[in-house]
Design an enzyme around this catalytic site. Structure first.
Site, PDB file in Angstrom:
ATOM      1  N   LYS A  57      11.843  17.143 -21.048  1.00 37.17           N
ATOM      2  CA  LYS A  57      11.065  16.170 -20.816  1.00 37.17           C
ATOM      3  C   LYS A  57      10.911  15.207 -21.799  1.00 37.17           C
ATOM      4  CE  LYS A  57       8.206  18.484 -17.435  1.00 37.17           C
ATOM      5  NZ  LYS A  57       8.610  17.790 -16.212  1.00 37.17           N
ATOM      6  N   ARG A  67      10.241  25.205  -7.977  1.00 37.44           N
ATOM      7  CA  ARG A  67      10.896  25.602  -6.660  1.00 37.44           C
ATOM      8  C   ARG A  67      11.920  26.836  -6.933  1.00 37.44           C
ATOM      9  NH1 ARG A  67      13.108  19.809  -5.594  1.00 37.44           N
ATOM     10  NH2 ARG A  67      11.239  19.541  -7.163  1.00 37.44           N
TER      11      ARG A  67
HETATM   12  N1  BES Z   1       6.129  20.492 -13.748  1.00 36.80           N
HETATM   13  C1  BES Z   1       6.673  19.585 -13.351  1.00 36.80           C
HETATM   14  C2  BES Z   1       5.854  18.655 -12.148  1.00 36.80           C
HETATM   15  C3  BES Z   1       4.824  17.983 -12.821  1.00 36.80           C
HETATM   16  C4  BES Z   1       4.823  16.585 -13.252  1.00 36.80           C
HETATM   17  C5  BES Z   1       3.344  18.645 -12.928  1.00 36.80           C
HETATM   18  C6  BES Z   1       3.569  15.909 -13.690  1.00 36.80           C
HETATM   19  C7  BES Z   1       2.269  17.836 -13.428  1.00 36.80           C
HETATM   20  C8  BES Z   1       2.344  16.646 -14.125  1.00 36.80           C
HETATM   21  C9  BES Z   1       8.019  20.052 -12.295  1.00 36.80           C
HETATM   22  O1  BES Z   1       8.450  21.112 -13.039  1.00 36.80           O
HETATM   23  C10 BES Z   1       8.704  18.914 -12.675  1.00 36.80           C
HETATM   24  O2  BES Z   1       9.203  18.370 -13.736  1.00 36.80           O
HETATM   25  N2  BES Z   1       9.433  18.420 -11.461  1.00 36.80           N
HETATM   26  C11 BES Z   1      10.294  17.155 -11.612  1.00 36.80           C
HETATM   27  C12 BES Z   1      11.217  17.594 -10.161  1.00 36.80           C
HETATM   28  C13 BES Z   1      12.535  16.652 -10.149  1.00 36.80           C
HETATM   29  C14 BES Z   1      13.320  16.979 -11.482  1.00 36.80           C
HETATM   30  C15 BES Z   1      13.104  17.005  -8.868  1.00 36.80           C
HETATM   31  C16 BES Z   1       9.571  15.830 -11.392  1.00 36.80           C
HETATM   32  O3  BES Z   1       8.540  15.895 -10.638  1.00 36.80           O
HETATM   33  O4  BES Z   1      10.195  15.100 -12.194  1.00 36.80           O
HETATM   34 ZN    ZN Z   2       9.774  20.791 -14.523  1.00 35.97          ZN
END
Ligand code: BES
Ligand code: ZN
Ligand code: ZN
Length: 489
Positions: free
Chosen positions: A267, A341
């Site tokens: 991230k 997921r």
């Molecule tokens: N934990 C994150 C989602 C999230 C984002 C929670 C901001 C709280 C605040 C999750 O694991 C994630 O990173 N999801 C990705 C999915 C994508 C790669 C399909 C996302 O939302 O970018």
């Molecule tokens: Zn994530």
């Protein structure tokens, strides 16, 4: 901690502050006639003199009498717009007033009927929750002085429903604390220990799958996420049997990523500290378990939390990797940041192996849900509209806003893989939240009633919102408990 006492007789009381409520444009303050008669006051006249309107959130502090040193009137807005949410807000405001005036005891006249006692307790508890201060000295000006709240229902009070509301709010606070605490404290092992304490409740037990156990169960998706971290992963399983004679088993399954760095699909640094909250779904599942077991609801409930960090260590899983989940389905990893997921897939399969036929999973799953709903609505996806309807009904009672998203077949095309049964992320980011739900649906059997809640926007607030302070909200613990309660009736 504030003691909440239910009182019948206002005349026998004396506190530093008395709180009364009035609707907008109503000619009189709620229950004022009997109040003025009981106390031999003329509060009504004085509110008129000072031009008190009864607008929502309006407040006016008056000098009191020998029994109540001061009197605060709080506006409720119009009768038409008044709902359970305004009720919580009204009591939240009363407690905030008491603390601002630095008093230690407060008497509140509960407006409406005794059914409001639940929301009264909720509002009071929301106003007294404090997390900041645990790791630094509390600011004197912000210290809560209030110790006791006397709730006077001029009709009859309902001690039992106040007690139940208090139990649920204990669970909400428990969840909020876990979410607010950082990742160096709340590790998977920490969650395991919390679960161990919860298992001490009646009819409750705990089993925790270690890495080796998970390997035996062929939980290839869960294990892949865990392999980049040095913190031992835990599949936490709490079981409560409040209805041992029936087979029907509910399960709450919560995403327990104690820190989500994104893994190799790292991230960006901005906002990464917020990823300590990526176990909010797991914390809520534990919170629901705590409430249900302490309320001794006559249901069977599993709470399952796949707990691990998502880290980019030397042994981390990679984009392109092919994983096999415990139901035999294969997953092509497009992004290691779509880890929620993956851990949920194996947890959902396990829940059904253990006999769960009605499941709610709870997860901070996608950033896309924040793009869609901000922090207003939790997104709901389901394979069964009856089960979804029960949740949405409970959500209207709890005030924890929820909006259902579609699950049409067409969305399945977006998670097709060239090499596997599915991909874990859609490269072009289409339908980000729905495809998360569609992915999870692949791990649900036809006959299982299932709801997926994406709480990425609602579990943690950057700004305060009504009776919810900023940071962790404890959503959706109250809604799920409400739904489970109405399953028994
Ligand atoms: N934990 C994150 C989602 C999230 C984002 C929670 C901001 C709280 C605040 C999750 O694991 C994630 O990173 N999801 C990705 C999915 C994508 C790669 C399909 C996302 O939302 O970018
Ligand atoms: Zn994530
Ligand atoms: Zn995550």
């Amino acid at each position: 901690m504030v003691d909440i006492l239910l009182e019948k007789d206002l005349k026998k009381l004396g506190t530093n502050l008395l709180c009364v409520y009035a609707f907008q444009k109503a000619r009189k303050v709620e229950k004022l006639e009997s109040l003025d008669k009981a106390l031999q006051t003329r509060i009504g006249d004085r509110l008129k003199t000072f031009g008190f309107q009864g607008n929502a959130g309006e407040s006016l502090v008056l000098e009191g009498n020998a029994k109540f040193k001061r009197i605060v009137a709080i506006g409720l807005g119009t009768k038409k717009d008044f709902d359970k949410r305004s009720m919580r807000q009204a009591f939240f405001n009363a407690v905030k007033q008491a603390n601002a005036l630095k008093v230690d005891s407060l008497t509140v006249l509960v407006p409406g009927t005794e059914k409001s006692v639940q929301e009264a307790v909720e509002g009071i508890r929301y106003a007294t929750y404090q997390f900041a201060g645990r790791y630094r000295k509390q600011d004197k000006a912000l210290t809560n002085t209030l110790k006791t709240v006397h709730l006077v229902s001029l009709e009859s009070g309902d001690q039992a429903s106040a007690k139940r509301a208090d139990i649920v709010m204990d669970a909400v606070d428990f969840t909020r604390n876990l979410v607010n605490l950082p990742s160096n404290i709340v590790t998977p092992s920490y969650l395991e220990n919390e679960a161990r304490s919860l298992a001490e409740a009646e009819h409750s037990s705990l089993s925790v799958l270690s890495k080796e156990d998970a390997q035996r169960h062929k939980m290839g998706a869960f294990l892949a996420v865990a392999q980049g971290s040095r913190e031992p992963a835990k599949m936490i399983v709490l079981s409560y049997s409040g209805a041992p004679k029936t087979k029907k088993t509910y399960a709450v399954v919560g995403k327990g990523i104690t820190f989500d760095s994104g893994g190799v699909s790292l991230k960006p640094p901005k906002g990464m500290s917020k990823m300590k909250t990526d176990m909010a779904g797991g914390a809520a599942a534990l919170g629901v378990f705590k409430a249900v077991s302490q309320l001794e609801l006559k249901i069977n409930l599993l709470a399952i939390v796949p707990a691990t960090e998502n880290m980019p260590g030397g042994n981390a899983y990679r984009p392109g990797d092919i994983l096999t989940a415990s139901n035999g389905k294969t997953i092509e990893v497009i992004s290691t940041d779509a880890e929620g997921r993956l851990v949920l897939a194996d947890a959902l399969v396990y829940a059904q192996k253990l006999g769960a036929d009605r499941i709610v999973d709870i997860a901070t799953l996608t950033g896309a849900v924040i793009t869609t709903f901000g922090s207003v609505h939790t997104a709901l996806m389901a394979n069964d509209d009856t089960w979804a309807g029960k949740y949405l009904k409970a959500a209207r009672t709890s005030g924890e806003k929820t909006w259902q998203l579609p699950m049409d077949k067409e969305y399945d095309d977006l998670i097709k893989s060239n090499v596997c049964d599915m991909v874990n992320a859609v490269e072009n980011r289409q339908a980000g939240t729905v495809t998360g739900g569609k992915f999870l649906e692949r791990f649900i059997k036809k006959r299982t009633q299932w709801i997926h809640l994406d709480i990425a926007g609602t579990s943690y607030l950057a700004y305060p919102k009504g009776y919810l302070e900023k940071q962790a909200t404890g959503i959706p613990v109250r809604t799920i408990v409400e739904m489970l309660k109405s399953e028994i009736r």
